[in-house]
Design a protein around this motif. Sequence first.
Motif, PDB file in Angstrom:
ATOM      1  N   VAL A   1      48.793  49.906  46.048  1.00 53.43           N
ATOM      2  CA  VAL A   1      48.994  48.674  46.698  1.00 53.43           C
ATOM      3  C   VAL A   1      47.664  47.512  46.288  1.00 53.43           C
ATOM      4  CG1 VAL A   1      49.489  47.174  48.663  1.00 53.43           C
ATOM      5  CG2 VAL A   1      50.338  49.400  48.221  1.00 53.43           C
ATOM      6  N   VAL A   2      47.960  46.440  45.588  1.00 52.34           N
ATOM      7  CA  VAL A   2      47.027  45.597  45.238  1.00 52.34           C
ATOM      8  C   VAL A   2      47.346  44.205  45.914  1.00 52.34           C
ATOM      9  CG1 VAL A   2      46.160  47.002  43.216  1.00 52.34           C
ATOM     10  CG2 VAL A   2      47.903  45.099  43.083  1.00 52.34           C
ATOM     11  N   ALA A   3      46.366  43.406  45.877  1.00 54.00           N
ATOM     12  CA  ALA A   3      46.692  41.854  46.017  1.00 54.00           C
ATOM     13  C   ALA A   3      46.075  41.001  44.869  1.00 54.00           C
ATOM     14  CB  ALA A   3      45.437  41.374  47.360  1.00 54.00           C
ATOM     15  N   LEU A   4      47.299  40.354  44.264  1.00 52.45           N
ATOM     16  CA  LEU A   4      46.902  39.669  43.116  1.00 52.45           C
ATOM     17  C   LEU A   4      46.889  38.337  43.346  1.00 52.45           C
ATOM     18  CD1 LEU A   4      49.732  41.266  40.693  1.00 52.45           C
ATOM     19  CD2 LEU A   4      47.176  41.739  40.807  1.00 52.45           C
ATOM     20  N   PRO A   5      45.922  37.547  42.655  1.00 56.05           N
ATOM     21  CA  PRO A   5      45.732  36.140  42.651  1.00 56.05           C
ATOM     22  C   PRO A   5      46.966  35.294  42.076  1.00 56.05           C
ATOM     23  CG  PRO A   5      44.426  36.926  40.983  1.00 56.05           C
ATOM     24  CD  PRO A   5      44.858  38.167  41.614  1.00 56.05           C
ATOM     25  N   GLU A   6      47.209  34.231  42.500  1.00 56.17           N
ATOM     26  CA  GLU A   6      48.382  33.245  41.985  1.00 56.17           C
ATOM     27  C   GLU A   6      48.305  33.346  40.456  1.00 56.17           C
ATOM     28  OE1 GLU A   6      49.995  28.933  42.562  1.00 56.17           O
ATOM     29  OE2 GLU A   6      48.623  29.674  43.955  1.00 56.17           O
ATOM     30  N   SER A   7      46.947  33.130  39.908  1.00 61.57           N
ATOM     31  CA  SER A   7      47.094  32.813  38.442  1.00 61.57           C
ATOM     32  C   SER A   7      47.509  34.191  37.458  1.00 61.57           C
ATOM     33  CB  SER A   7      45.477  32.644  38.017  1.00 61.57           C
ATOM     34  OG  SER A   7      44.674  33.603  38.257  1.00 61.57           O
ATOM     35  N   TYR A   8      47.659  35.347  38.247  1.00 60.77           N
ATOM     36  CA  TYR A   8      48.017  36.606  37.620  1.00 60.77           C
ATOM     37  C   TYR A   8      49.562  37.143  37.991  1.00 60.77           C
ATOM     38  CZ  TYR A   8      45.940  40.003  34.738  1.00 60.77           C
ATOM     39  OH  TYR A   8      45.568  40.660  33.404  1.00 60.77           O
ATOM     40  N   VAL A   9      50.051  36.307  38.521  1.00 59.86           N
ATOM     41  CA  VAL A   9      51.715  36.600  38.897  1.00 59.86           C
ATOM     42  C   VAL A   9      52.324  36.797  37.880  1.00 59.86           C
ATOM     43  CG1 VAL A   9      53.612  35.725  40.392  1.00 59.86           C
ATOM     44  CG2 VAL A   9      51.462  35.532  41.340  1.00 59.86           C
ATOM     45  N   GLU A  10      52.273  36.015  37.083  1.00 64.45           N
ATOM     46  CA  GLU A  10      53.269  36.086  35.664  1.00 64.45           C
ATOM     47  C   GLU A  10      52.554  37.144  34.629  1.00 64.45           C
ATOM     48  OE1 GLU A  10      55.874  34.850  35.202  1.00 64.45           O
ATOM     49  OE2 GLU A  10      55.993  33.932  37.143  1.00 64.45           O
ATOM     50  N   PRO A  11      51.402  37.130  34.415  1.00 62.70           N
ATOM     51  CA  PRO A  11      50.807  38.011  33.337  1.00 62.70           C
ATOM     52  C   PRO A  11      50.933  39.647  33.607  1.00 62.70           C
ATOM     53  CG  PRO A  11      49.335  36.333  33.545  1.00 62.70           C
ATOM     54  CD  PRO A  11      50.226  35.892  34.862  1.00 62.70           C
ATOM     55  N   VAL A  12      51.139  39.619  35.026  1.00 60.17           N
ATOM     56  CA  VAL A  12      51.206  41.076  35.457  1.00 60.17           C
ATOM     57  C   VAL A  12      52.426  41.875  35.202  1.00 60.17           C
ATOM     58  CG1 VAL A  12      52.476  40.624  37.841  1.00 60.17           C
ATOM     59  CG2 VAL A  12      50.983  42.811  37.658  1.00 60.17           C
ATOM     60  N   GLN A  13      53.396  40.879  34.683  1.00 61.91           N
ATOM     61  CA  GLN A  13      54.858  41.250  34.396  1.00 61.91           C
ATOM     62  C   GLN A  13      54.895  41.912  33.018  1.00 61.91           C
ATOM     63  OE1 GLN A  13      57.437  41.302  36.490  1.00 61.91           O
ATOM     64  NE2 GLN A  13      56.785  39.769  38.210  1.00 61.91           N
TER      65      GLN A  13
END
Length: 372
Positions: free
Chosen positions: A215-227
């Motif tokens: 479980v990790v907490a991602l910043p808003e700027s990485y919501v799309e690249p993580v896909q």
Amino acid sequence: MSVIACIRSSIVVLALFAAACDSAAPKPDRGGKDPSRTPQPVMVVTARFEDSGRIRTFAATIRPSIESDLGFRISGKVARRLVRTGDFVHSGQALLTLDTNDLRLQREQAEAEVKAAQSSLVQAEADEARATALQSKGWTTKATLQKAGATAEEARSRLVRAQRALDLATHSLDYATLEADADGVITATPVEPGQVISAGQAAVRLARRSELEAVVALPESYVEPVQRATASLSLWSLPGKTYDARLRELSFAADPATRTFAARFVIPSADDKIRIGMSATLTLREQAGRHFARLPLTAVFNHGRGASVLIVGDGGRLSERLVTIERYEDRSALVTSGVMDGESVVALGVENLDPRLTVRPVSSLSLSSADK
């Protein structure tokens, strides 16, 4: 006298001119070399091309994918607790038991009801058979036969009802033992022996070990690249061991306090070394795109013709080169064209260097992944 004075004046002028030329000419150093031709030391960095996919790391916590609260199906008093927090259990293993005195009495009562219903059914079926024989000979009325038949049917229904009550009493007695529904580890035991609990109340919490996740907490700027990123996991306790990870769930709403999005990554190859609650590092590598050379920001300058760098060639000769910048980062610039792999680029002092000078590389800078 005028001729002599003119000659003397000419001699003085020539002497002064020679002295001026001698002072303007560069003086050789002690070794006899011209200082204007002495190579000037400069710091350089070697251009190395790599994939443009970014790498990001995030702190992660190991959690179970499925963690459920188990409770009894019936109410009762807890007689024994057979497990403790942290125990590993197997599917079907007994965890807690209830006091079964009342439950045994209920089953005995149901068994007695079944026996009574069976006796009543035997008597009712005998009466029905006798009434049928008498009615066939005309010795009794049809109404008597119908009444005997209804009594027998009621006895059959009573027997079925008694048997169902016996089944329920038997099941209730079985429900007095709470069993694990899967292999896992006990993470909480909120009840103790002697406590009276109701049906459905949480008695123990079981986390399935077969399905662990990070479980990790991602910043808003990485919501799309993580896909599109490839994920891997390393434990803080075992930094040399790497596990593959796969994105399973990404929260749709941000946390109101941290403004981050919770992401859960499944660990398909999890082994016994991974324990619930461990700290880990999740590495996300974006898919490779164009190649780039990572140069320090101090190596790039712009004199009105665009982004440029100074290349150190053979013999220490400098050449100005226009470059294409894909993007700028904190301490580096990603150059996609304009330099070749392996070329030496001036890293410091480019604003004060004359491209016509001859230089001597005295040091080399290297940008590691930590500078990204």
